[in-house]
Design an enzyme around this catalytic site. Structure first.
Site, PDB file in Angstrom:
ATOM      1  N   ASN A 166      37.515  69.153   8.685  1.00  0.00           N
ATOM      2  CA  ASN A 166      38.575  69.514   7.379  1.00  0.00           C
ATOM      3  C   ASN A 166      39.801  70.185   8.116  1.00  0.00           C
ATOM      4  OD1 ASN A 166      36.958  68.132   5.598  1.00  0.00           O
ATOM      5  ND2 ASN A 166      35.502  69.835   5.518  1.00  0.00           N
TER       6      ASN A 166
ATOM      7  N   HIS B  73      45.263  69.327   1.433  1.00  0.00           N
ATOM      8  CA  HIS B  73      44.733  68.772  -0.094  1.00  0.00           C
ATOM      9  C   HIS B  73      45.530  69.576  -1.235  1.00  0.00           C
ATOM     10  CE1 HIS B  73      40.735  67.151   1.056  1.00  0.00           C
ATOM     11  NE2 HIS B  73      41.264  66.128   0.961  1.00  0.00           N
TER      12      HIS B  73
ATOM     13  N   HIS C  55      47.957  60.924   2.687  1.00  0.00           N
ATOM     14  CA  HIS C  55      46.966  61.922   3.100  1.00  0.00           C
ATOM     15  C   HIS C  55      47.185  62.439   4.509  1.00  0.00           C
ATOM     16  CE1 HIS C  55      42.909  63.566   3.604  1.00  0.00           C
ATOM     17  NE2 HIS C  55      42.691  62.841   4.485  1.00  0.00           N
TER      18      HIS C  55
HETATM   19  P1  NAD Z   1      44.149  52.242   2.351  1.00  0.00           P
HETATM   20  O1  NAD Z   1      42.907  51.829   2.333  1.00  0.00           O
HETATM   21  O2  NAD Z   1      44.802  52.629   0.831  1.00  0.00           O
HETATM   22  O3  NAD Z   1      45.094  51.329   2.996  1.00  0.00           O
HETATM   23  C1  NAD Z   1      46.579  51.802   3.124  1.00  0.00           C
HETATM   24  C2  NAD Z   1      47.445  50.440   2.881  1.00  0.00           C
HETATM   25  O4  NAD Z   1      47.358  49.574   3.908  1.00  0.00           O
HETATM   26  C3  NAD Z   1      46.755  49.719   1.636  1.00  0.00           C
HETATM   27  O5  NAD Z   1      47.712  49.113   0.910  1.00  0.00           O
HETATM   28  C4  NAD Z   1      46.224  48.492   2.515  1.00  0.00           C
HETATM   29  O6  NAD Z   1      45.996  47.356   1.537  1.00  0.00           O
HETATM   30  C5  NAD Z   1      46.862  48.137   3.692  1.00  0.00           C
HETATM   31  N1  NAD Z   1      46.269  47.643   4.704  1.00  0.00           N
HETATM   32  C6  NAD Z   1      45.035  47.939   5.213  1.00  0.00           C
HETATM   33  N2  NAD Z   1      44.894  47.489   6.431  1.00  0.00           N
HETATM   34  C7  NAD Z   1      46.060  46.707   6.735  1.00  0.00           C
HETATM   35  C8  NAD Z   1      46.255  46.171   7.802  1.00  0.00           C
HETATM   36  N3  NAD Z   1      45.865  45.778   8.864  1.00  0.00           N
HETATM   37  N4  NAD Z   1      47.804  45.520   7.920  1.00  0.00           N
HETATM   38  C9  NAD Z   1      48.420  45.676   6.732  1.00  0.00           C
HETATM   39  N5  NAD Z   1      48.137  46.513   5.535  1.00  0.00           N
HETATM   40  C10 NAD Z   1      47.072  46.936   5.853  1.00  0.00           C
HETATM   41  O7  NAD Z   1      44.431  53.924   3.085  1.00  0.00           O
HETATM   42  P2  NAD Z   1      43.676  54.487   4.164  1.00  0.00           P
HETATM   43  O8  NAD Z   1      44.710  55.396   4.569  1.00  0.00           O
HETATM   44  O9  NAD Z   1      43.146  53.350   5.309  1.00  0.00           O
HETATM   45  O10 NAD Z   1      42.515  55.135   3.715  1.00  0.00           O
HETATM   46  C11 NAD Z   1      42.753  56.447   2.850  1.00  0.00           C
HETATM   47  C12 NAD Z   1      41.447  56.778   2.102  1.00  0.00           C
HETATM   48  O11 NAD Z   1      40.336  56.931   2.997  1.00  0.00           O
HETATM   49  C13 NAD Z   1      41.406  57.587   0.732  1.00  0.00           C
HETATM   50  O12 NAD Z   1      40.880  57.298  -0.371  1.00  0.00           O
HETATM   51  C14 NAD Z   1      40.663  58.897   1.579  1.00  0.00           C
HETATM   52  O13 NAD Z   1      40.086  59.547   0.657  1.00  0.00           O
HETATM   53  C15 NAD Z   1      39.468  58.041   2.344  1.00  0.00           C
HETATM   54  N6  NAD Z   1      38.947  58.760   3.468  1.00  0.00           N
HETATM   55  C16 NAD Z   1      37.628  58.671   3.722  1.00  0.00           C
HETATM   56  C17 NAD Z   1      37.051  59.314   4.560  1.00  0.00           C
HETATM   57  C18 NAD Z   1      35.535  59.235   4.601  1.00  0.00           C
HETATM   58  O14 NAD Z   1      34.909  59.938   5.500  1.00  0.00           O
HETATM   59  N7  NAD Z   1      34.842  58.360   3.922  1.00  0.00           N
HETATM   60  C19 NAD Z   1      37.827  59.950   5.709  1.00  0.00           C
HETATM   61  C20 NAD Z   1      39.154  60.120   5.384  1.00  0.00           C
HETATM   62  C21 NAD Z   1      39.779  59.377   4.454  1.00  0.00           C
HETATM   63  N1  GLY Z   2      36.528  63.105   6.976  1.00  0.00           N
HETATM   64  C1  GLY Z   2      35.763  64.335   7.069  1.00  0.00           C
HETATM   65  C2  GLY Z   2      34.401  63.583   7.218  1.00  0.00           C
HETATM   66  O1  GLY Z   2      33.983  62.622   7.393  1.00  0.00           O
HETATM   67  O2  GLY Z   2      33.356  64.830   7.177  1.00  0.00           O
END
Ligand code: NAD
Ligand code: GLY
Length: 371
Positions: free
Chosen positions: A248, A255, A269
């Protein structure tokens, strides 16, 4: 054909591999066949990713004689909702899944978190595979088993730990990712270096621009090293009882900024995390925990690469330090009313503490907002 790099995430019976390299989706059939218990799966993806990468995945699954059905959700954070989860589970149940029917997430962190939570709850848990297509998802969200959705009360407040059986990170998918999204993912990569791997930070300072500029070998190396870092932490502390909290770094401040900005296009983010990491280094330096020169080095690299490192001024006027401090006080990492801060003794040396006077944080916020 390029080598597949493999990272092991050791979690006893729930151990799995993270594959990193070029052209992996085309080659995924055999790897998927080896981890799936039955030859049937649902592929969850979004409307942006589906036309680009679903056909290649479908061919790979056909080649391995794995039956598949695609479920396509709208792109964006709004899909991490109760409504979308319900619609997805309804569609899946209509298709009469069995306990062995796997769910494959093909997309960014939104698809991964949503599909992963569906996999954790469908029939009380079905096998799950991550095929991340954003840099953020490849270096962070696809690894470690955190899944979930957002509610009106906040982000990621409802979810489950549900580890995937396999992660397939095909760096070729990043070719179509908008530059801003690529940079947002890079912030999480830098985070892994800053919290525990000085050598990786030095490597990124030298080679990060090339990795982001199309050098696939450099990009695969960076993704692999980042996954190794996270895998090591998750294998020691799956449920975030201790060391996992270090992941974190930059998030407590990040956040608060995201909440103030309203979780939209104003501040992605990863951008908020980049600013938050600079603030964590600044706070550490102001408390005499870390050399100011180290904080400056971090800000310089993030600036050079094109990430924001200072709090933006929103169109509606400056945010107030107290407003951000109040948000920090409501963070889900608050324990006994005290926020957890991830601070540093230098690059690659993060630690968690709840022992920070609110005044010190308020002063930092006031300076950051005035800068
Ligand atoms: P996202 O999944 O919204 O993707 C970002 C954008 O890129 C979207 O519009 C998607 O359609 C597009 N996209 C995806 N792949 C693409 C590609 N190859 N080419 C073109 N466009 C593409 O966002 P993100 O940044 O991948 O993920 C953010 C999310 O992840 C948040 O909800 C956050 O809370 C979560 N997150 C989870 C964890 C975890 O440990 N589970 C850790 C960090 C973040
Ligand atoms: N992104 C923070 C975790 O996976 O713990």
């Amino acid at each position: 054909m390029s080598e597949i790099e493999r990272v092991d995430l050791a979690l006893g019976q729930r151990s799995y591999q993270i594959l990193v390299g070029s052209g992996l989706i085309e080659r995924a059939g055999q790897e998927l066949g080896a981890v799936l218990t039955t030859k049937r799966c649902f592929v969850v993806t979004d409307e942006t990713v589906a036309p680009r990468y679903l056909p290649a995945l479908a061919r790979a699954l056909d080649g391995a004689e794995i039956g598949h059905h695609a479920l396509v959700v709208p792109p964006g954070e709004h899909s991490k909702s109760f409504g979308q989860l319900q619609a997805l589970l309804d569609d899946m149940l209509e298709l009469e899944p069995e306990r062995g029917t796997a769910i494959i997430a093909l997309g960014g962190g939104v698809v991964g978190d949503l599909a992963g939570f569906a996999a954790a709850t469908l029939l009380r848990g079905v096998p799950f595979v991550q095929i991340p297509t954003t840099l953020l998802a490849q270096v962070d969200s696809s690894v470690g088993g955190k899944t979930g959705i957002n509610t009106t009360q906040g982000k990621n407040l409802v979810g489950a730990f549900h580890q995937p059986k396999l992660v397939v990170s095909d760096v070729d998918t990043l070719d179509s990712l908008p530059r801003r999204q690529l940079l947002a993912g890079y912030a999480e990569l830098v985070k892994h270096a800053l919290l525990g791997d000085r050598e990786l930070f030095d490597w990124l300072a030298k080679n990060g621009a090339a990795a982001l500029g199309g050098d696939k070998a450099a990009l695969s190396y960076a993704v692999r090293r980042s996954c190794e870092m996270k895998a090591e932490i998750v294998s020691q502390d799956e449920r975030e009882g201790g060391k996992r909290a270090l992941l974190n770094l930059g998030h407590t401040f990040g956040h608060a900024l995201e909440t103030a900005a309203g979780y939209g296009e104003t501040l992605l983010h990863g951008e908020a995390v980049a600013i938050g990491m600079c603030m964590a280094f600044d706070l550490s330096a102001s408390l005499g925990l870390c050399a100011a020169a180290e904080a400056a080095q971090v800000r310089r690299h993030l600036d050079d690469i094109g990430l924001p490192t200072r709090v933006p001024t929103p169109a509606s006027g400056r945010w107030e330090p107290r407003q951000l401090l109040a948000t920090i006080g409501h963070d889900k990492k608050v324990r006994d009313g005290r926020p957890t801060y991830i601070l540093v003794r230098g690059i690659g040396a993060a630690f968690a503490t709840q022992d920070i006077a609110p005044d010190a944080v308020e002063t930092l916020l006031a300076e950051a907002l005035a800068a």
